[in-house]
Design a protein around this motif. Structure first.
Motif, short mmCIF file in Angstrom:
data_model
loop_
_atom_site.label_atom_id
_atom_site.label_comp_id
_atom_site.label_asym_id
_atom_site.label_seq_id
_atom_site.Cartn_x
_atom_site.Cartn_y
_atom_site.Cartn_z
N SER A 15 0.88 -1.10 -0.19
CA SER A 15 -0.01 0.06 0.08
C SER A 15 0.79 1.27 -0.14
N GLU A 16 2.15 0.96 -0.09
CA GLU A 16 3.16 2.36 0.28
C GLU A 16 3.07 2.69 -1.22
N THR A 17 3.70 4.17 -1.14
CA THR A 17 4.03 4.83 -2.47
C THR A 17 5.67 5.39 -2.04
N ARG A 18 6.54 4.82 -2.61
CA ARG A 18 7.80 5.41 -1.99
C ARG A 18 8.31 6.50 -2.84
N ARG A 19 8.28 7.89 -2.50
CA ARG A 19 8.84 8.94 -3.29
C ARG A 19 9.99 9.30 -2.44
N ILE A 20 9.54 9.94 -1.59
CA ILE A 20 10.71 10.59 -0.67
C ILE A 20 11.72 9.63 -0.11
N PHE A 21 10.98 8.31 0.44
CA PHE A 21 11.85 7.14 0.94
C PHE A 21 12.30 6.42 -0.17
N ARG A 22 12.02 6.79 -1.38
CA ARG A 22 12.55 5.85 -2.43
C ARG A 22 13.86 5.08 -2.22
N ASN A 23 14.93 5.60 -1.76
CA ASN A 23 15.97 5.15 -1.36
C ASN A 23 16.43 4.78 -0.28
N ILE A 255 4.97 11.06 5.03
CA ILE A 255 5.67 9.95 5.61
C ILE A 255 5.02 9.67 7.05
N ILE A 256 4.47 8.39 7.33
CA ILE A 256 3.87 8.29 8.64
C ILE A 256 4.95 7.48 9.57
N PRO A 265 5.88 -1.70 14.37
CA PRO A 265 6.06 0.08 14.20
C PRO A 265 7.10 0.13 13.12
N GLY A 266 6.95 1.37 12.53
CA GLY A 266 8.07 1.92 11.75
C GLY A 266 7.66 3.04 10.69
N TYR A 267 8.12 3.28 9.51
CA TYR A 267 7.98 4.30 8.91
C TYR A 267 7.28 3.85 7.52
N TYR A 268 6.31 4.49 6.92
CA TYR A 268 5.48 4.31 5.77
C TYR A 268 5.12 5.33 5.09
N GLU A 269 5.42 5.27 3.75
CA GLU A 269 5.07 6.65 3.08
C GLU A 269 3.92 6.17 2.10
N VAL A 270 2.92 6.97 2.30
CA VAL A 270 1.49 6.61 1.69
C VAL A 270 1.10 7.76 0.87
N VAL A 271 0.28 7.46 -0.06
CA VAL A 271 -0.27 8.82 -0.69
C VAL A 271 -1.62 9.28 0.34
N SER A 272 -1.26 10.63 0.37
CA SER A 272 -2.34 11.19 1.30
C SER A 272 -3.76 10.93 1.03
N GLY A 341 -0.41 16.82 11.81
CA GLY A 341 0.99 17.58 12.44
C GLY A 341 2.18 16.93 11.35
N SER A 342 3.06 16.42 12.21
CA SER A 342 4.27 15.85 11.74
C SER A 342 4.23 14.42 11.10
N GLY A 343 2.89 13.72 11.23
CA GLY A 343 2.97 12.63 10.82
C GLY A 343 3.58 11.46 11.88
N GLY A 344 3.63 11.76 13.07
CA GLY A 344 4.23 10.73 14.14
C GLY A 344 2.94 10.18 14.77
N VAL A 345 2.71 8.97 14.66
CA VAL A 345 1.43 8.28 15.04
C VAL A 345 1.84 7.48 16.18
N ILE A 346 1.29 7.84 17.23
CA ILE A 346 1.50 6.99 18.59
C ILE A 346 0.39 6.16 18.97
N VAL A 347 0.82 4.96 19.22
CA VAL A 347 -0.59 4.04 19.56
C VAL A 347 -0.35 3.38 20.86
N MET A 348 -1.43 3.48 21.63
CA MET A 348 -1.58 2.80 22.78
C MET A 348 -2.43 1.95 23.01
N ASP A 349 -2.15 0.82 23.55
CA ASP A 349 -3.31 -0.25 23.65
C ASP A 349 -3.90 -0.47 25.13
N ASP A 350 -4.86 -1.22 25.36
CA ASP A 350 -5.56 -1.44 26.47
C ASP A 350 -4.85 -1.62 27.73
N SER A 351 -3.56 -1.76 27.67
CA SER A 351 -2.86 -2.07 28.91
C SER A 351 -2.08 -0.70 29.22
#
Ligand SMILES: Cc1cc2nc3c(=O)[nH]c(=O)nc-3n(C[C@H](O)[C@H](O)[C@H](O)COP(=O)(O)O)c2cc1C
Ligand code: SF4
Lengths: 465, 191
Positions: A15-23, A255-256, A265-272, A341-351
């Motif tokens: 599902s990613e489209t690598r432009r900025i993170f192509r390399n 880039i998310i 977890p990690g970085y993913y470049e997706v079409v907005s 914002g800056s595309g930084g997604v922080i996820v928290m679970d039920d613990s």
């Protein structure tokens, strides 16, 4: 162009489209100038230098590119804020401070593909008429500083920088300036003061924005690393084509960076706008950890407002939807009360305990306030004290309202947007998870003294308990 | 630590550190002056003050921390005043006024790393390096081992959030640090 293979285990998701993170994580790719040129690099620069600067600005405006540093301001529009008839030098600064918690994207560009940024930056400097550019890099990237310095030197030795670039008559010097571990230096006016060698207090704005009065009192454009790389994409694709991909009002890729409680977890470049939070977290990131379920999402760096995963939301047409149905683009997230914002997604679970999470963020903001405005300097440690008190079981129910009150008193009353950045987490966490905060409190605690002074005074006022 | 009651003198006071034997004592040299002048020359004409931070980094890299004498010299190099340099030095958390250990360790304590167990790693590292966690506070964020080999500091976000807990030793970043990796890290920097 050679076929792109990625390192084993680091292949992008379909599902990613690598432009900025192509390399980024590309097999056989290294940050050298030879590698970049072999891959077709610096051709766009040669083409751009044949154009008129105004043509490039128009192209960027047409592309609808919005800044990736946090505020999402249209880049082309920002560039036109340089006063007409300006006779002072113009400066361009690349913001590589990357200090918003949860954000980790610029890191990979400057470590693995620095010439992409340099090419984008030279084109941007040419467009706005800057002959001096600065890459402001956070001190915590010592390796990247070496890589970037070498990249700048190499670019200069090949006449992509320096005097009369590629025979165009355009001169440009770019230097690397390193910060020293202060979050506030990511704010553009603080960053400018940091480069001027002053104590980096943010400057008040409005009325004057850096594009009018910035570095050394001259017009200055500050853009994020990813934004400047996107400018290069705009030149490659043409503004109109760029504008056609992704959400209409925030086109291009994003880039998310996902961190926290997900399997991958990690970085993913997706079409907005091309995927939803549900797809991001369940497909790309592999879902919640074993036996857990998602509880809360911070969608765009620690300052953006937290979203509750079991909340019932309403789509624009009135039909019910959940957080997982929100598309990943600026406007869709904004429509549900937060920001991308800056595309930084922080996820928290039920613990996770939400007061504990907020306490961590409050400590961050209390530590990072520059101290210039009273509400921010005093309010942040106060909010930290309150969440500390809740976690230690000494808070009263009224403290939850007090905490929200303090946040309300910071927001909108400060020199820089740090005031909002530090108040939003508290406001949102209390609005969305109030019961968790209240559960930590006891009414009897309202009668307890919380400081040595109060304890001393108590001695004479009431009975010891 | 010298005990002065005047806050301005306290700001300028020298703080003894067991890390000092591992770094040379601040002294200027023609080479250092040349490097500083090169940094000043990077900025536009008449903007020598912009080189304050780069020169501070130059000094800190070689001498470990920013001493009182070095502030005098830095001020001279960038045609500024000592009080001005002191203002810059005291602002940034990344600039040391006290000598760190031979190896300086930074552990991220911000949310993403904390969710991954960063604070436990911090405690474990302190334990293995022989540093008392209680010796650190907001006013004294750096803890130093008695032998001066290690110093440790809890810092805010290192911008590698997806791969926490993150730990930096000198200029090297270690990510996804767990108990096993801690021994590796300590061994790698121990000699
Ligand atoms: C407290 C604060 C911290 C910021 N930190 C960063 C940062 O680390 N990196 C960044 O690119 N922008 C940061 N910004 C945003 C910048 O002020 C500025 O808007 C941005 O660099 C503009 O670039 P863009 O138009 O390309 O998005 C911050 C803003 C504030 C208020
Ligand atoms: S809002 Fe906070 S960080 Fe911004 S200028 Fe005021 S005190 Fe400094």
């Amino acid at each position: 162009m050679s076929k792109i293979n990625y390192l084993p285990g680091k292949e992008p998701h379909p599902s990613e489209t690598r432009r900025i993170f192509r390399n980024v994580d590309r097999e056989g790719y290294n940050p050298s100038i030879e590698c970049f040129i072999e891959d077709g690099g610096y051709k766009l620069l040669a083409d751009a230098l044949k154009k008129q600067p105004s043509e490039i600005i128009d192209e960027v405006k047409k592309s609808g590119l919005r800044g990736r540093g946090g505020a999402g301001f249209p880049t082309g529009v920002k560039w036109t804020f340089i006063p007409r008839g300006n006779t002072k030098p113009v400066y361009l600064i690349c913001n590589c401070d990357e200090s918003e918690p949860g954000t980790f994207k610029d890191r990979f560009v400057v470590h693995q593909d620095p010439h992409q940024l340099i090419e984008g930056m030279i084109i941007s400097c040419f467009a706005v008429g800057a002959h001096f550019g600065v890459v402001y890099m956070r001190e915590e990237f010592p390796e990247a500083a070496k890589i970037m310095q070498k990249a700048l030197d190499d670019a200069k030795s090949k006449n992509f920088l320096g005097k009369d670039i590629l025979g165009s008559g355009f001169d440009l010097e770019i230097i690397l300036h390193r910060g020293a571990g202060a979050y506030i230096c990511g704010e553009e006016t603080s960053l400018i003061n940091s480069i001027e060698g002053l104590r980096p207090y943010p400057r008040i704005k409005p009325p004057f924005f850096p594009a009018a009065i910035g570095l050394y009192g001259c017009p200055t454009i500050v853009n994020n690393v990813e934004s400047l790389c996107q400018v290069r994409q705009v030149m490659e694709m043409g503004g109109e084509v760029f504008a056609q991909t992704g959400a209409p009002r925030s086109p291009g890729t994003r880039i998310i960076g996902v961190s926290g409680d997900v399997k991958r977890p990690g970085y993913y470049e997706v079409v907005s706008g091309s995927i939803t939070f549900g797809e991001l977290l369940n497909d790309l990131c592999g879902g919640p950890k074993e036996g857990r379920s998602f509880k809360a999402i911070i969608p765009g760096g620690s300052s953006s407002k937290v979203m509750r995963c079991d909340a019932q939301l309403k789509a624009a047409n009135g039909s019910p939807m959940s957080v997982f149905d929100i598309a990943l683009d600026l406007d869709s997230i904004a429509a549900h009360g937060s920001m991308s914002g800056s595309g930084g997604v922080i996820v928290m679970d039920d613990s996770r305990s939400m007061p504990k999470v907020l306490n961590n963020l409050n400590r961050f903001y209390a530590w990072e306030s520059c101290g210039q405005c009273t509400p921010c300097r005093e309010g942040n440690p106060w909010m930290l004290k309150l969440t500390n008190r809740m976690l230690s079981g000494n808070a009263a129910p009224g403290d939850v309202d007090l905490l929200k009150d303090v946040a309300d008193q910071i927001c909108g009353k400060t020199v820089c947007a740090f005031g909002e950045a530090c108040a939003w987490p508290t406001q949102a966490f209390i609005a969305k998870f109030r019961e968790e905060f209240v559960a930590l409190t006891e009414p009897i605690n309202a009668l307890k003294p919380h400081s040595d002074e109060a304890r001393a005074a108590r001695q004479f006022l009431g009975r010891e308990d | 630590m010298s005990d002065t009651s005047n806050p301005i003198e306290a700001l300028a006071a020298h703080h003894d550190s067991p890390g000092e034997p591992f770094y040379p004592k601040f002294a200027t040299s023609p080479k250092l002056i040349k490097e500083a002048k090169k940094l000043v020359a990077l900025y536009p004409e008449g903007k020598a003050q912009s080189a304050v931070l780069p020169i501070i980094h130059l000094v800190q890299k070689q001498f470990g921390f920013i001493s009182d004498e070095s502030q005098q010299w830095i001020a001279e190099m960038c045609k500024s005043s000592v009080i001005h340099v002191a203002g810059v030095v005291s602002f940034y958390p990344g600039i040391h006024r006290k000598c760190p250990g031979k190896n300086h360790v930074r552990v991220c304590r911000t949310l993403s790393c904390a969710l991954g167990g960063g604070e436990e790693m911090f405690a474990l590292l302190c334990d293995k390096m022989g540093i008392d966690t209680k010796s650190m506070s907001d006013d004294e964020p750096v803890g130093i081992s008695a032998d001066g080999i290690w110093s440790i500091e809890a810092v805010e976000c290192l911008a590698n959030c997806g791969f926490g807990p993150n730990v930096m030793v000198n200029d090297k970043l270690y990510s996804q640090v767990g108990e096993a990796k801690i021994d590796e890290i300590i061994a790698a920097h121990s000699n």
